[in-house]
Design a protein around this motif. Structure first.
Motif, mmCIF file in Angstrom:
data_model
loop_
_atom_site.group_PDB
_atom_site.id
_atom_site.type_symbol
_atom_site.label_atom_id
_atom_site.label_comp_id
_atom_site.label_asym_id
_atom_site.label_seq_id
_atom_site.Cartn_x
_atom_site.Cartn_y
_atom_site.Cartn_z
ATOM 1 N N ALA A 14 36.790 45.561 38.808
ATOM 2 C CA ALA A 14 37.409 44.250 39.022
ATOM 3 C C ALA A 14 38.733 44.148 38.279
ATOM 4 C CB ALA A 14 36.452 43.149 38.573
ATOM 5 N N ALA A 15 38.776 44.661 37.063
ATOM 6 C CA ALA A 15 40.014 44.614 36.282
ATOM 7 C C ALA A 15 41.107 45.443 36.955
ATOM 8 C CB ALA A 15 39.754 45.120 34.868
ATOM 9 N N ILE A 16 40.752 46.625 37.421
ATOM 10 C CA ILE A 16 41.729 47.459 38.122
ATOM 11 C C ILE A 16 42.252 46.738 39.354
ATOM 12 C CG2 ILE A 16 42.036 49.594 39.453
ATOM 13 C CD1 ILE A 16 39.961 50.861 37.488
ATOM 14 N N GLY A 17 41.338 46.164 40.125
ATOM 15 C CA GLY A 17 41.732 45.446 41.338
ATOM 16 C C GLY A 17 42.650 44.270 41.059
ATOM 17 N N LEU A 18 42.312 43.469 40.058
ATOM 18 C CA LEU A 18 43.135 42.298 39.745
ATOM 19 C C LEU A 18 44.516 42.680 39.224
ATOM 20 C CD1 LEU A 18 40.491 39.927 38.115
ATOM 21 C CD2 LEU A 18 41.639 39.652 40.321
ATOM 22 N N ILE A 19 44.570 43.696 38.385
ATOM 23 C CA ILE A 19 45.865 44.111 37.831
ATOM 24 C C ILE A 19 46.763 44.691 38.916
ATOM 25 C CG2 ILE A 19 46.985 45.723 36.243
ATOM 26 C CD1 ILE A 19 44.509 45.338 34.393
ATOM 27 N N VAL A 20 46.208 45.547 39.775
ATOM 28 C CA VAL A 20 47.004 46.134 40.858
ATOM 29 C C VAL A 20 47.411 45.057 41.859
ATOM 30 C CG1 VAL A 20 46.944 47.761 42.795
ATOM 31 C CG2 VAL A 20 46.024 48.427 40.572
ATOM 32 N N MET A 25 51.811 41.752 44.102
ATOM 33 C CA MET A 25 52.290 40.421 44.479
ATOM 34 C C MET A 25 53.649 40.132 43.867
ATOM 35 S SD MET A 25 49.096 37.744 44.515
ATOM 36 C CE MET A 25 50.088 36.693 43.539
ATOM 37 N N GLY A 26 54.039 40.881 42.853
ATOM 38 C CA GLY A 26 55.329 40.680 42.225
ATOM 39 C C GLY A 26 55.243 40.251 40.776
ATOM 40 N N VAL A 27 54.044 40.037 40.271
ATOM 41 C CA VAL A 27 53.860 39.671 38.876
ATOM 42 C C VAL A 27 53.987 40.933 38.031
ATOM 43 C CG1 VAL A 27 52.234 38.701 37.196
ATOM 44 C CG2 VAL A 27 52.284 37.815 39.536
ATOM 45 N N PRO A 28 54.860 40.906 37.016
ATOM 46 C CA PRO A 28 54.984 42.107 36.172
ATOM 47 C C PRO A 28 53.670 42.407 35.435
ATOM 48 C CG PRO A 28 56.771 40.563 35.743
ATOM 49 C CD PRO A 28 55.789 39.869 36.616
ATOM 50 N N SER A 29 53.012 43.444 35.834
ATOM 51 C CA SER A 29 51.754 43.859 35.200
ATOM 52 C C SER A 29 51.638 45.376 35.304
ATOM 53 C CB SER A 29 50.556 43.164 35.863
ATOM 54 O OG SER A 29 50.484 43.491 37.223
ATOM 55 N N VAL A 57 43.629 50.886 46.356
ATOM 56 C CA VAL A 57 44.323 50.831 47.645
ATOM 57 C C VAL A 57 44.164 49.458 48.275
ATOM 58 C CG1 VAL A 57 44.288 51.731 50.009
ATOM 59 C CG2 VAL A 57 44.233 53.299 48.071
ATOM 60 N N ALA A 58 42.948 48.932 48.271
ATOM 61 C CA ALA A 58 42.714 47.610 48.869
ATOM 62 C C ALA A 58 43.501 46.530 48.132
ATOM 63 C CB ALA A 58 41.216 47.286 48.844
ATOM 64 N N ALA A 59 43.523 46.581 46.808
ATOM 65 C CA ALA A 59 44.255 45.590 46.029
ATOM 66 C C ALA A 59 45.753 45.692 46.275
ATOM 67 C CB ALA A 59 43.952 45.762 44.551
ATOM 68 N N ALA A 60 46.265 46.910 46.402
ATOM 69 C CA ALA A 60 47.701 47.094 46.670
ATOM 70 C C ALA A 60 48.076 46.549 48.034
ATOM 71 C CB ALA A 60 48.071 48.575 46.560
ATOM 72 N N ILE A 61 47.271 46.811 49.028
ATOM 73 C CA ILE A 61 47.558 46.313 50.382
ATOM 74 C C ILE A 61 47.475 44.796 50.427
ATOM 75 C CG2 ILE A 61 46.700 46.253 52.755
ATOM 76 C CD1 ILE A 61 45.870 49.230 52.345
ATOM 77 N N ASN A 65 50.609 42.077 51.010
ATOM 78 C CA ASN A 65 50.599 41.134 52.112
ATOM 79 C C ASN A 65 50.658 39.684 51.645
ATOM 80 O OD1 ASN A 65 50.546 42.970 54.250
ATOM 81 N ND2 ASN A 65 48.346 43.255 54.037
ATOM 82 N N VAL A 66 50.028 39.395 50.515
ATOM 83 C CA VAL A 66 50.046 38.026 49.987
ATOM 84 C C VAL A 66 51.390 37.704 49.360
ATOM 85 C CG1 VAL A 66 49.044 36.501 48.230
ATOM 86 C CG2 VAL A 66 47.550 37.898 49.651
ATOM 87 N N GLY A 67 51.918 38.658 48.578
ATOM 88 C CA GLY A 67 53.170 38.407 47.849
ATOM 89 C C GLY A 67 54.304 38.666 48.725
#
Length: 67
Positions: A14-20, A25-29, A57-61, A65-67
């Motif tokens: 979950a942490a990996i997914g949220l950070i990626v 999305m454009g948030v510096p992380s 991969v899912a989090a990046a995609i 798309n959201v950002g």
């Protein structure tokens, strides 16, 4: 002295997914760092590498798309 950290699988993924997701999305992380940490945890047997890759991969995609 070896420092060991126990990371429960569901929290680590979950942490990996949220950070990626946030980074894409454009948030510096530290998205790339989170993926590398996930790979290291997978090499130690704490996480499954297939799940780390799928979540990243899912989090990046989704983040792109959201950002």
């Amino acid at each position: 002295m070896i420092l060991t950290i126990h990371v429960p699988e569901h929290i680590g993924l979950a942490a990996i997914g949220l950070i990626v997701f946030a980074e894409c999305m454009g948030v510096p992380s530290p998205g790339e760092t989170a993926i590398v940490v996930g790979a290291v945890l997978a090499s130690n047997g704490d996480l499954a590498i297939e799940e780390v890759v799928a979540v990243a991969v899912a989090a990046a995609i989704l983040g792109d798309n959201v950002g």
